[in-house]
Write an enzyme that holds these catalytic residues in place. Structure first.
Site, short mmCIF file in Angstrom:
data_model
loop_
_atom_site.label_atom_id
_atom_site.label_comp_id
_atom_site.label_asym_id
_atom_site.label_seq_id
_atom_site.Cartn_x
_atom_site.Cartn_y
_atom_site.Cartn_z
N SER A 88 0.88 -1.18 0.00
CA SER A 88 0.00 0.00 0.00
C SER A 88 0.91 1.22 0.00
O SER A 88 2.08 1.12 0.40
CB SER A 88 -0.86 -0.02 1.27
OG SER A 88 -1.15 1.28 1.72
N TYR B 124 -1.76 -0.89 10.34
CA TYR B 124 -1.86 -1.24 8.91
C TYR B 124 -0.57 -0.84 8.18
O TYR B 124 0.02 -1.63 7.43
CB TYR B 124 -3.07 -0.52 8.33
CG TYR B 124 -3.32 -0.74 6.87
CD1 TYR B 124 -4.07 -1.84 6.43
CD2 TYR B 124 -2.85 0.16 5.91
CE1 TYR B 124 -4.32 -2.04 5.08
CE2 TYR B 124 -3.09 -0.03 4.57
CZ TYR B 124 -3.83 -1.12 4.15
OH TYR B 124 -4.08 -1.31 2.81
N1 LIG Z 1 -8.81 -0.58 -1.39
C1 LIG Z 1 -7.78 0.22 -1.17
O1 LIG Z 1 -7.89 1.44 -1.20
C2 LIG Z 1 -6.42 -0.37 -0.91
C3 LIG Z 1 -5.30 0.50 -0.93
C4 LIG Z 1 -4.04 -0.03 -0.71
C5 LIG Z 1 -3.87 -1.37 -0.46
N2 LIG Z 1 -4.95 -2.19 -0.43
C6 LIG Z 1 -4.73 -3.60 -0.12
O2 LIG Z 1 -5.30 -4.42 -1.11
C7 LIG Z 1 -5.74 -5.65 -0.53
C8 LIG Z 1 -7.22 -5.89 -0.87
O3 LIG Z 1 -7.98 -4.81 -0.39
P1 LIG Z 1 -9.52 -4.59 -0.77
O4 LIG Z 1 -9.78 -3.15 -0.68
O5 LIG Z 1 -9.83 -5.32 -2.02
O6 LIG Z 1 -10.20 -5.28 0.50
P2 LIG Z 1 -11.56 -6.13 0.66
O7 LIG Z 1 -11.96 -5.99 2.09
O8 LIG Z 1 -12.55 -5.82 -0.43
O9 LIG Z 1 -11.02 -7.62 0.41
C9 LIG Z 1 -10.18 -8.27 1.31
C10 LIG Z 1 -10.56 -9.74 1.35
O10 LIG Z 1 -9.67 -10.40 2.26
C11 LIG Z 1 -10.42 -11.35 2.98
N3 LIG Z 1 -9.75 -11.69 4.24
C12 LIG Z 1 -9.71 -10.96 5.38
N4 LIG Z 1 -9.05 -11.63 6.34
C13 LIG Z 1 -8.65 -12.81 5.80
C14 LIG Z 1 -7.93 -13.92 6.30
N5 LIG Z 1 -7.50 -13.97 7.57
N6 LIG Z 1 -7.68 -14.95 5.46
C15 LIG Z 1 -8.13 -14.93 4.18
N7 LIG Z 1 -8.83 -13.90 3.65
C16 LIG Z 1 -9.08 -12.85 4.46
C17 LIG Z 1 -11.76 -10.68 3.21
O11 LIG Z 1 -12.78 -11.62 3.53
C18 LIG Z 1 -11.99 -9.98 1.88
O12 LIG Z 1 -12.70 -10.79 0.97
C19 LIG Z 1 -5.45 -5.54 0.98
O13 LIG Z 1 -4.21 -6.14 1.27
C20 LIG Z 1 -5.37 -4.04 1.19
O14 LIG Z 1 -4.57 -3.71 2.30
C21 LIG Z 1 -6.23 -1.73 -0.64
#
Ligand SMILES: NC(=O)c1ccc[n+]([C@@H]2O[C@H](COP(=O)([O-])OP(=O)(O)OC[C@H]3O[C@@H](n4cnc5c(N)ncnc54)[C@H](O)[C@@H]3O)[C@@H](O)[C@H]2O)c1
Length: 260
Positions: free
Chosen positions: A150, A164
């Protein structure tokens, strides 16, 4: 895809594992990989959404299978990876995408908020790397590992995300070390750093707190949030032969956020 693009970016004959694949960025990557020719194992804790995600991909005619797995539990990871190998025969690509946030001002962050985020975002990603990495090494698979970081690995944020951000900085440091350790096996390890990306989680937050939309957009020189598809392209690049000479790197997909 014509033959030239297929050679550069195609994933035919490859098996990919994507964690956190029931939603948001993970689901987008699983779909994108399937469309690029890979067979895809989708891992998530949310069994119901996982099933829907797999049906969605199969409806397009691709081979995908669901595996309910909590990546923060080493035993769960071990048995799930064994099940994936039994179903698909091997693993060529691992995308460590699962991640959560538990916001709190640092001075009142609970032990549980700190430890839970670390155990999923960082320890869970390591458990996956260890399990899949040892499979790739044992089978001499010159595979790819792609870890989801991130922009908080690179710039500070004042939004109660110390836990985070620490995990995402850790992901980048771990990525570099694994890239060096596994270079002799031909396994490439890279990370992607998205800025604020429009996923169900972020949509819900912007609905609850409309001022966050302006905060997000103001942070990004391109003037919009990232879309899941913006991250999918980077993930296909890092899984394909187009990136055969790239390892240990952090690819920032952030609309210029960190260029300031
Ligand atoms: N959306 C953003 O703005 C953003 C920005 C930077 C980084 N990210 C990173 O991208 C990745 C995905 O983010 P997103 O926004 O799609 O999130 P999201 O919440 O839509 O999806 C995350 C998924 O991970 C699953 N999950 C949670 N805990 C888990 C576990 N212990 N084991 C297996 N699965 C698990 C959840 O059930 C969910 O389906 C994350 O690592 C997040 O930190 C997201």
């Amino acid at each position: 895809m014509n033959a030239y693009l297929e050679n550069l970016f195609g994933l035919s004959g490859l098996v990919a594992v994507v964690t956190g694949a029931a939603s948001g960025i993970g689901l987008g990557i699983a779909e994108g990989y399937a469309r690029a020719g890979a067979q895809v194992a989708l891992l998530d804790v949310n069994a119901e959404r996982l099933e829907e995600a797999v049906l969605q991909i199969r409806a397009e005619g691709y081979d995908a299978a669901p595996f309910v797995c909590d990546i923060s539990k080493a035993e769960d990871v071990r048995s799930t990876i064994a099940a994936v190998i039994e179903r698909f025969g091997k693993i060529d690509i691992l995308v460590n995408n699962a991640g959560i946030g538990m916001r709190s001002p640092a001075e009142s962050m609970t032990d549980e908020q700190w430890l839970t985020v670390l155990s999923i975002n960082l320890t869970g990603a390591f458990f996956m790397c260890r399990e899949v990495g040892s499979h790739m090494i044992a089978r001499q698979i010159q595979g790819r590992v792609i870890n989801m970081a991130s922009i908080t690995a690179v710039v500070g944020v004042e939004t109660g995300n110390a836990n985070y951000a620490a995990t995402k900085g850790g992901i980048v440091a771990m990525t570099r070390s694994l890239a060096l350790e596994w270079a002799k096996h031909g396994i490439l390890v890279n990370a992607i750093a998205p800025s604020h990306t429009r996923t169900p989680l972020i949509e819900a937050l912007m609905e609850r707190q409309p001022e966050t939309r302006r905060y997000f957009e103001n942070n990004i020189p391109l003037g919009r949030l990232g879309e899941v598809q913006d991250i999918v392209g980077a993930a296909i690049f890092l899984a394909s032969s187009a990136s055969a000479f790239v390892t240990g790197q952090l690819l920032l997909v952030d609309g210029g956020h960190t260029a300031r």
